[in-house]
Design a protein around this motif. Structure first.
Motif, PDB file in Angstrom:
ATOM      1  N   ARG A 116      44.975   1.944  33.522  1.00 10.95           N
ATOM      2  CA  ARG A 116      43.761   2.743  33.338  1.00 10.95           C
ATOM      3  C   ARG A 116      43.015   2.908  34.666  1.00 10.95           C
ATOM      4  O   ARG A 116      42.519   4.011  34.977  1.00 10.95           O
ATOM      5  CB  ARG A 116      42.845   2.084  32.301  1.00 10.95           C
ATOM      6  CG  ARG A 116      43.403   2.037  30.885  1.00 10.95           C
ATOM      7  CD  ARG A 116      42.318   1.696  29.873  1.00 10.95           C
ATOM      8  NE  ARG A 116      42.875   1.370  28.574  1.00 10.95           N
ATOM      9  CZ  ARG A 116      43.283   2.279  27.673  1.00 10.95           C
ATOM     10  NH1 ARG A 116      43.214   3.558  27.978  1.00 10.95           N
ATOM     11  NH2 ARG A 116      43.757   1.894  26.495  1.00 10.95           N
ATOM     12  N   ALA A 117      42.943   1.846  35.440  1.00 12.78           N
ATOM     13  CA  ALA A 117      42.251   1.921  36.734  1.00 12.78           C
ATOM     14  C   ALA A 117      42.973   2.888  37.667  1.00 12.78           C
ATOM     15  O   ALA A 117      42.339   3.664  38.391  1.00 12.78           O
ATOM     16  CB  ALA A 117      42.166   0.529  37.363  1.00 12.78           C
ATOM     17  N   GLU A 124      40.055  10.898  40.245  1.00 14.74           N
ATOM     18  CA  GLU A 124      39.159  11.091  41.387  1.00 14.74           C
ATOM     19  C   GLU A 124      39.873  11.806  42.525  1.00 14.74           C
ATOM     20  O   GLU A 124      39.302  12.681  43.180  1.00 14.74           O
ATOM     21  CB  GLU A 124      38.628   9.737  41.859  1.00 14.74           C
ATOM     22  CG  GLU A 124      37.692   9.059  40.859  1.00 14.74           C
ATOM     23  CD  GLU A 124      37.402   7.620  41.226  1.00 14.74           C
ATOM     24  OE1 GLU A 124      37.974   7.127  42.245  1.00 14.74           O
ATOM     25  OE2 GLU A 124      36.637   6.948  40.497  1.00 14.74           O
ATOM     26  N   ALA A 125      41.127  11.443  42.763  1.00 15.25           N
ATOM     27  CA  ALA A 125      41.889  12.062  43.847  1.00 15.25           C
ATOM     28  C   ALA A 125      42.157  13.538  43.552  1.00 15.25           C
ATOM     29  O   ALA A 125      42.056  14.390  44.437  1.00 15.25           O
ATOM     30  CB  ALA A 125      43.203  11.314  44.056  1.00 15.25           C
ATOM     31  N   ALA A 134      46.485  11.010  45.049  1.00 14.49           N
ATOM     32  CA  ALA A 134      46.901  11.319  43.682  1.00 14.49           C
ATOM     33  C   ALA A 134      48.345  10.875  43.454  1.00 14.49           C
ATOM     34  O   ALA A 134      48.670  10.287  42.413  1.00 14.49           O
ATOM     35  CB  ALA A 134      46.748  12.810  43.405  1.00 14.49           C
ATOM     36  N   LEU A 135      49.214  11.149  44.425  1.00 17.82           N
ATOM     37  CA  LEU A 135      50.607  10.729  44.304  1.00 17.82           C
ATOM     38  C   LEU A 135      50.724   9.213  44.225  1.00 17.82           C
ATOM     39  O   LEU A 135      51.498   8.675  43.424  1.00 17.82           O
ATOM     40  CB  LEU A 135      51.410  11.259  45.487  1.00 17.82           C
ATOM     41  CG  LEU A 135      51.917  12.697  45.406  1.00 17.82           C
ATOM     42  CD1 LEU A 135      52.511  13.110  46.746  1.00 17.82           C
ATOM     43  CD2 LEU A 135      52.940  12.850  44.302  1.00 17.82           C
ATOM     44  N   ASP A 136      49.978   8.513  45.055  1.00 15.58           N
ATOM     45  CA  ASP A 136      50.024   7.042  45.057  1.00 15.58           C
ATOM     46  C   ASP A 136      49.575   6.488  43.714  1.00 15.58           C
ATOM     47  O   ASP A 136      50.191   5.565  43.167  1.00 15.58           O
ATOM     48  CB  ASP A 136      49.144   6.484  46.174  1.00 15.58           C
ATOM     49  CG  ASP A 136      49.718   6.743  47.553  1.00 15.58           C
ATOM     50  OD1 ASP A 136      50.920   7.068  47.651  1.00 15.58           O
ATOM     51  OD2 ASP A 136      48.954   6.622  48.539  1.00 15.58           O
ATOM     52  N   ALA A 137      48.475   7.035  43.175  1.00 15.97           N
ATOM     53  CA  ALA A 137      47.958   6.546  41.904  1.00 15.97           C
ATOM     54  C   ALA A 137      48.912   6.875  40.762  1.00 15.97           C
ATOM     55  O   ALA A 137      49.130   6.054  39.858  1.00 15.97           O
ATOM     56  CB  ALA A 137      46.577   7.148  41.638  1.00 15.97           C
ATOM     57  N   ASP A 138      49.479   8.059  40.792  1.00 15.11           N
ATOM     58  CA  ASP A 138      50.442   8.457  39.767  1.00 15.11           C
ATOM     59  C   ASP A 138      51.651   7.522  39.774  1.00 15.11           C
ATOM     60  O   ASP A 138      52.112   7.086  38.711  1.00 15.11           O
ATOM     61  CB  ASP A 138      50.879   9.900  40.031  1.00 15.11           C
ATOM     62  CG  ASP A 138      51.889  10.387  39.006  1.00 15.11           C
ATOM     63  OD1 ASP A 138      51.481  10.727  37.887  1.00 15.11           O
ATOM     64  OD2 ASP A 138      53.101  10.424  39.332  1.00 15.11           O
ATOM     65  N   GLU A 139      52.140   7.218  40.966  1.00 17.40           N
ATOM     66  CA  GLU A 139      53.287   6.308  41.061  1.00 17.40           C
ATOM     67  C   GLU A 139      52.935   4.925  40.523  1.00 17.40           C
ATOM     68  O   GLU A 139      53.746   4.298  39.832  1.00 17.40           O
ATOM     69  CB  GLU A 139      53.768   6.205  42.504  1.00 17.40           C
ATOM     70  CG  GLU A 139      55.008   5.335  42.653  1.00 17.40           C
ATOM     71  CD  GLU A 139      55.624   5.408  44.033  1.00 17.40           C
ATOM     72  OE1 GLU A 139      56.746   4.909  44.188  1.00 17.40           O
ATOM     73  OE2 GLU A 139      54.985   5.967  44.948  1.00 17.40           O
ATOM     74  N   GLU A 140      51.729   4.452  40.809  1.00 17.98           N
ATOM     75  CA  GLU A 140      51.330   3.133  40.325  1.00 17.98           C
ATOM     76  C   GLU A 140      51.294   3.096  38.804  1.00 17.98           C
ATOM     77  O   GLU A 140      51.748   2.126  38.182  1.00 17.98           O
ATOM     78  CB  GLU A 140      49.953   2.757  40.886  1.00 17.98           C
ATOM     79  CG  GLU A 140      49.495   1.374  40.450  1.00 17.98           C
ATOM     80  CD  GLU A 140      48.174   0.964  41.052  1.00 17.98           C
ATOM     81  OE1 GLU A 140      47.642  -0.082  40.628  1.00 17.98           O
ATOM     82  OE2 GLU A 140      47.662   1.685  41.925  1.00 17.98           O
TER      83      GLU A 140
END
Length: 218
Positions: A116-117, A124-125, A134-140
């Motif tokens: 969720r975080a 936000e990205a 955005a790519l980094d968060a999506d991958e996480e």
């Protein structure tokens, strides 16, 4: 002078992996553009390493489809080839479907909160136009179930095919990634509710929302 015995050896595998990641990311983020020639000597100088780990990294990038090597001639950044992206996307979708199906009901509350975080950071990205974040968060988000499963075969397949899809995904997030925020949120809710079948189906479907044809208006 005698060779010191107390100094730790340089971890060659870490150096090799770091060089690979640097070159992979430079292709995905557009630092190196499709068709651009990559010379191992120039890359080695740029990264401050010898040519050997650069050559090894280029071989790995070739197996991922990010570069094309012409024997005895040159290595160039590949173009975004729609059939290759579709093939890679289908494989990745199947791997994430399997990981979600097998980990739903087993993920900890901390795992779900981290998802969720990461989705909040993704939102936000996207809102700020920070495609890299955005790519980094999506991958996480997607890698948390994979890491929890601990299936090395799945991780190896994803490591090989993710870069090709990420480059196409970057084009999507540059245009509009807002729909993915809701898809991620729904996926996380299904996982939290323990609905393995629905969560796995959505995990598969999310990857098939990725268009594989390169945009012509960027």
């Amino acid at each position: 002078m005698p060779i010191p015995t107390g100094s730790p050896a340089v971890d060659r595998s870490l150096l090799r992996d770091d060089v690979y990641r640097r070159l992979r990311d430079a292709i995905i983020d557009g630092t190196f553009t499709p068709g651009e020639q990559l010379k191992d000597g120039e890359l080695a100088e740029w990264l401050g390493v010898s040519r050997t780990p650069v050559r090894e990294a280029l071989l790995r990038l070739g197996s991922s489809g990010l570069v094309v090597a012409l024997p005895g001639r040159s290595t160039r950044v590949s173009t975004i080839d729609a059939p290759a992206v579709r093939d890679a996307r289908d494989v990745i979708a199947a791997m994430h479907e399997l990981a979600v199906r097998q980990t739903t009901g087993r993920l900890s509350d901390d795992d779900i909160e981290r998802m969720r975080a990461a989705n909040r950071r993704f939102a936000e990205a996207v809102a700020s136009g920070d495609v890299g974040a955005a790519l980094d968060a999506d991958e996480e988000i997607h890698r948390i179930p994979v890491a929890a499963l601990g299936n090395r075969a799945i991780e190896t397949v994803l490591d090989q095919f993710d870069p090709l899809v990420r480059r196409a995904e970057r084009l999507r997030f540059r245009a509009d990634g807002h729909a993915s925020v809701d898809l991620h949120s729904h996926l996380i809710d299904l996982i939290a509710a323990g609905d393995a079948s629905a969560a796995a189906t959505l995990a598969f479907d999310i990857w098939h929302t990725l268009p594989t044809e390169p945009r012509t208006d960027d």
